[in-house]
Scaffold this motif. Structure first.
Motif, PDB file in Angstrom:
ATOM      1  N   GLY A  11      -0.879   1.217   1.245  1.00 50.12           N
ATOM      2  CA  GLY A  11       0.488   2.085   1.402  1.00 50.12           C
ATOM      3  C   GLY A  11       0.268   2.843   3.052  1.00 50.12           C
ATOM      4  N   GLY A  12      -0.921   3.713   2.211  1.00 50.05           N
ATOM      5  CA  GLY A  12      -1.451   4.845   3.898  1.00 50.05           C
ATOM      6  C   GLY A  12      -1.342   4.394   5.168  1.00 50.05           C
ATOM      7  N   LEU A  22      14.742  -0.852   1.749  1.00 48.13           N
ATOM      8  CA  LEU A  22      15.114   0.277  -0.003  1.00 48.13           C
ATOM      9  C   LEU A  22      13.912   0.783  -0.451  1.00 48.13           C
ATOM     10  CD1 LEU A  22      18.244  -1.960  -0.560  1.00 48.13           C
ATOM     11  CD2 LEU A  22      18.319  -0.105   0.895  1.00 48.13           C
ATOM     12  N   ILE A  23      13.078  -0.341  -0.284  1.00 40.25           N
ATOM     13  CA  ILE A  23      11.750   0.133  -1.628  1.00 40.25           C
ATOM     14  C   ILE A  23       9.836  -1.208  -0.649  1.00 40.25           C
ATOM     15  CG2 ILE A  23      10.785  -0.285  -3.891  1.00 40.25           C
ATOM     16  CD1 ILE A  23      13.859  -1.480  -4.835  1.00 40.25           C
ATOM     17  N   PRO A  24       9.786   0.224  -0.357  1.00 42.58           N
ATOM     18  CA  PRO A  24       8.256  -0.490  -0.484  1.00 42.58           C
ATOM     19  C   PRO A  24       7.100  -0.632  -0.631  1.00 42.58           C
ATOM     20  CG  PRO A  24       8.663   1.783   0.400  1.00 42.58           C
ATOM     21  CD  PRO A  24       9.359   1.610  -0.417  1.00 42.58           C
ATOM     22  N   VAL A  25       5.678  -0.553  -0.565  1.00 41.70           N
ATOM     23  CA  VAL A  25       4.930  -0.866  -1.157  1.00 41.70           C
ATOM     24  C   VAL A  25       4.639  -0.101  -2.483  1.00 41.70           C
ATOM     25  CG1 VAL A  25       2.685  -1.310  -1.793  1.00 41.70           C
ATOM     26  CG2 VAL A  25       3.461  -1.689   0.516  1.00 41.70           C
ATOM     27  N   ALA A  31      12.004  -4.124  -1.179  1.00 40.45           N
ATOM     28  CA  ALA A  31      13.505  -4.666  -1.541  1.00 40.45           C
ATOM     29  C   ALA A  31      13.871  -4.592  -0.135  1.00 40.45           C
ATOM     30  CB  ALA A  31      14.200  -4.201  -2.676  1.00 40.45           C
ATOM     31  N   VAL A  32      14.766  -5.486   0.472  1.00 40.70           N
ATOM     32  CA  VAL A  32      15.157  -5.139   1.915  1.00 40.70           C
ATOM     33  C   VAL A  32      16.950  -5.242   1.893  1.00 40.70           C
ATOM     34  CG1 VAL A  32      15.111  -6.034   4.192  1.00 40.70           C
ATOM     35  CG2 VAL A  32      12.579  -6.082   2.708  1.00 40.70           C
ATOM     36  N   ARG A  33      17.420  -4.595   2.381  1.00 39.58           N
ATOM     37  CA  ARG A  33      19.350  -4.806   2.906  1.00 39.58           C
ATOM     38  C   ARG A  33      19.290  -5.705   3.746  1.00 39.58           C
ATOM     39  NH1 ARG A  33      23.695  -2.747   0.245  1.00 39.58           N
ATOM     40  NH2 ARG A  33      22.025  -1.270  -1.132  1.00 39.58           N
ATOM     41  N   PHE A  34      19.840  -7.126   4.059  1.00 35.82           N
ATOM     42  CA  PHE A  34      20.159  -7.854   4.348  1.00 35.82           C
ATOM     43  C   PHE A  34      21.415  -7.565   4.845  1.00 35.82           C
ATOM     44  CE2 PHE A  34      16.101  -9.365   4.053  1.00 35.82           C
ATOM     45  CZ  PHE A  34      15.787  -9.277   5.790  1.00 35.82           C
ATOM     46  N   GLY A  35      22.265  -6.790   6.242  1.00 34.66           N
ATOM     47  CA  GLY A  35      23.986  -6.396   5.316  1.00 34.66           C
ATOM     48  C   GLY A  35      24.351  -5.991   4.311  1.00 34.66           C
ATOM     49  N   GLU A  36      24.876  -6.891   3.749  1.00 35.74           N
ATOM     50  CA  GLU A  36      26.000  -6.287   2.132  1.00 35.74           C
ATOM     51  C   GLU A  36      25.343  -6.992   1.220  1.00 35.74           C
ATOM     52  OE1 GLU A  36      28.411  -3.830   1.882  1.00 35.74           O
ATOM     53  OE2 GLU A  36      28.564  -3.648   4.278  1.00 35.74           O
ATOM     54  N   ALA A  42       7.912 -10.360  -2.383  1.00 34.88           N
ATOM     55  CA  ALA A  42       6.845 -10.058  -3.542  1.00 34.88           C
ATOM     56  C   ALA A  42       5.778 -11.376  -3.174  1.00 34.88           C
ATOM     57  CB  ALA A  42       7.131 -10.114  -4.627  1.00 34.88           C
ATOM     58  N   ALA A  43       4.169 -11.351  -2.755  1.00 34.62           N
ATOM     59  CA  ALA A  43       2.952 -12.203  -2.505  1.00 34.62           C
ATOM     60  C   ALA A  43       2.471 -12.524  -3.677  1.00 34.62           C
ATOM     61  CB  ALA A  43       2.734 -11.757  -0.978  1.00 34.62           C
ATOM     62  N   ASP A  44       1.554 -13.477  -4.120  1.00 32.05           N
ATOM     63  CA  ASP A  44       0.286 -13.046  -5.114  1.00 32.05           C
ATOM     64  C   ASP A  44      -0.830 -14.299  -4.545  1.00 32.05           C
ATOM     65  OD1 ASP A  44       0.804 -11.854  -7.636  1.00 32.05           O
ATOM     66  OD2 ASP A  44       2.609 -11.979  -7.746  1.00 32.05           O
ATOM     67  N   MET A  45      -1.859 -14.343  -4.196  1.00 29.54           N
ATOM     68  CA  MET A  45      -2.830 -15.084  -4.728  1.00 29.54           C
ATOM     69  C   MET A  45      -3.640 -15.007  -6.260  1.00 29.54           C
ATOM     70  SD  MET A  45      -5.613 -14.249  -1.818  1.00 29.54           S
ATOM     71  CE  MET A  45      -4.491 -13.729  -0.185  1.00 29.54           C
TER      72      MET A  45
END
Length: 311
Positions: A11-12, A22-25, A31-36, A42-45
């Motif tokens: 993150g650093g 809106l919400i990073p790591v 969370a990302v806003r696209f228009g309204e 997320a991702a998992d391995m």
């Protein structure tokens, strides 16, 4: 370094987030806003020999689980899972194909569309899934909203997945339900949606175990908590397999993919009325930063869940 230390270090390294982020790591999803609209990602391995037992876990189950654990992250934000991308590799092409069959099966089960991905030859079966989910109402539930006076509740049951892993390791018959809970988790999408609609204060999915994930939630919220091990919802077959260690197994085992929810008592009562799986109050949020576990009033020290770099 612990896994959390690695995440913080990564993150650093990141630049300042653009305004759409809106919400990073740091939470179950970004969370990302696209228009309204607000979307979570997320991702998992999953890696052979680290996340699942070689020779005792089919490639189909690995692919299914890789999707399920990502769906659980979206559920923890109060989101609806929509699309996945999947990449995977194995020593043989047939194993890759079988794994992707499990991915497609899980997508059908959870109403998710597989957009594509990548394949390659690899030294061990490895699968990585990235997910996109949509947040109705545009307000995801975070880990950071818990306040002193909230109660802590969990959906479903704890310890079943860890007990299923034990059954596989010991090659014990008669515990097929627990083995399935380990191999094919049931993410709590409907429960997460209802919790978000009711305005719960904070939520996290239990992937690393209650002992670790309660700490994540409390750290993000700047609070502490007290958890009573005797209140943990533990099924009879888990107790038969684990014996006297059932409560510790339930608190530390991980991979249950239930939801840990912080909310006022009245909100939790209404949530319990709306959902079909049990909702069990296991503790309370307190001031300070201490996460403590108790059994019959006596403190239980040294409980810790899964850590990818110390396992």
């Amino acid at each position: 370094m612990r896994e959390l230390d690695v995440v913080r270090a990564i993150g650093g390294l990141l630049p300042a987030a653009p305004e759409e982020v809106l919400i990073p790591v740091g939470d179950d999803c970004a969370a990302v806003r696209f228009g309204e609209a607000v979307w979570v990602a997320a991702a998992d391995m999953l890696v052979e020999g680290h996340h699942f037992l070689p020779g005792r876990t089919s490639p189909e189950d690995v692919g299914y689980k890789a999707v399920a654990v990502n769906v659980s992250d979206v559920a923890a934000m109060g989101g609806v899972p929509r699309f996945v991308l999947c990449s995977g590799g194995a020593p043989e092409a047939e194993a890759v194909l079988r794994c992707f069959r499990g991915v497609v099966e899980a997508c059908a089960s959870f109403g998710v569309y597989p957009l594509g991905g990548d394949t390659t030859r690899a030294g061990a079966l490895t699968v990585d899934v990235a997910i996109l989910g949509e947040v109705p109402g545009g307000k995801p539930v975070l880990r950071s909203g818990a306040v002193p006076g909230d109660l802590l509740a969990v959906t479903g049951e704890l310890g079943a997945a860890a007990a299923g892993l034990l059954a596989l390791q010991r090659e014990e018959a008669g515990f097929e339900r627990l083995v399935r809970r380990h191999l094919r988790p049931e993410p709590r999408v409907r429960e997460g949606l209802e919790a978000a609609l009711l305005g719960v204060h904070a939520m996290i999915d239990l992937s690393d175990g209650l002992a670790t994930d309660a700490g994540h939630l409390c750290e993000q919220s700047g609070v502490g908590c007290r958890v009573d091990l005797r209140r943990l919802p533990i099924a009879g077959d888990v107790r038969r397999l684990a014996g006297g260690d059932a409560e510790v197994l339930a608190a530390t085992g991980g991979e249950d993919y239930e939801l840990l929810i912080s909310a006022p008592e009245q909100t939790l009562r209404e949530l319990a009325r709306r959902i079909s799986v049990p909702l069990t109050v296991v503790g309370e949020v307190v001031e300070g930063g201490e996460v403590s576990f108790h059994r019959g009033g006596e403190p239980v020290k040294g409980l810790a869940g899964w850590d990818h770099f110390r396992a």
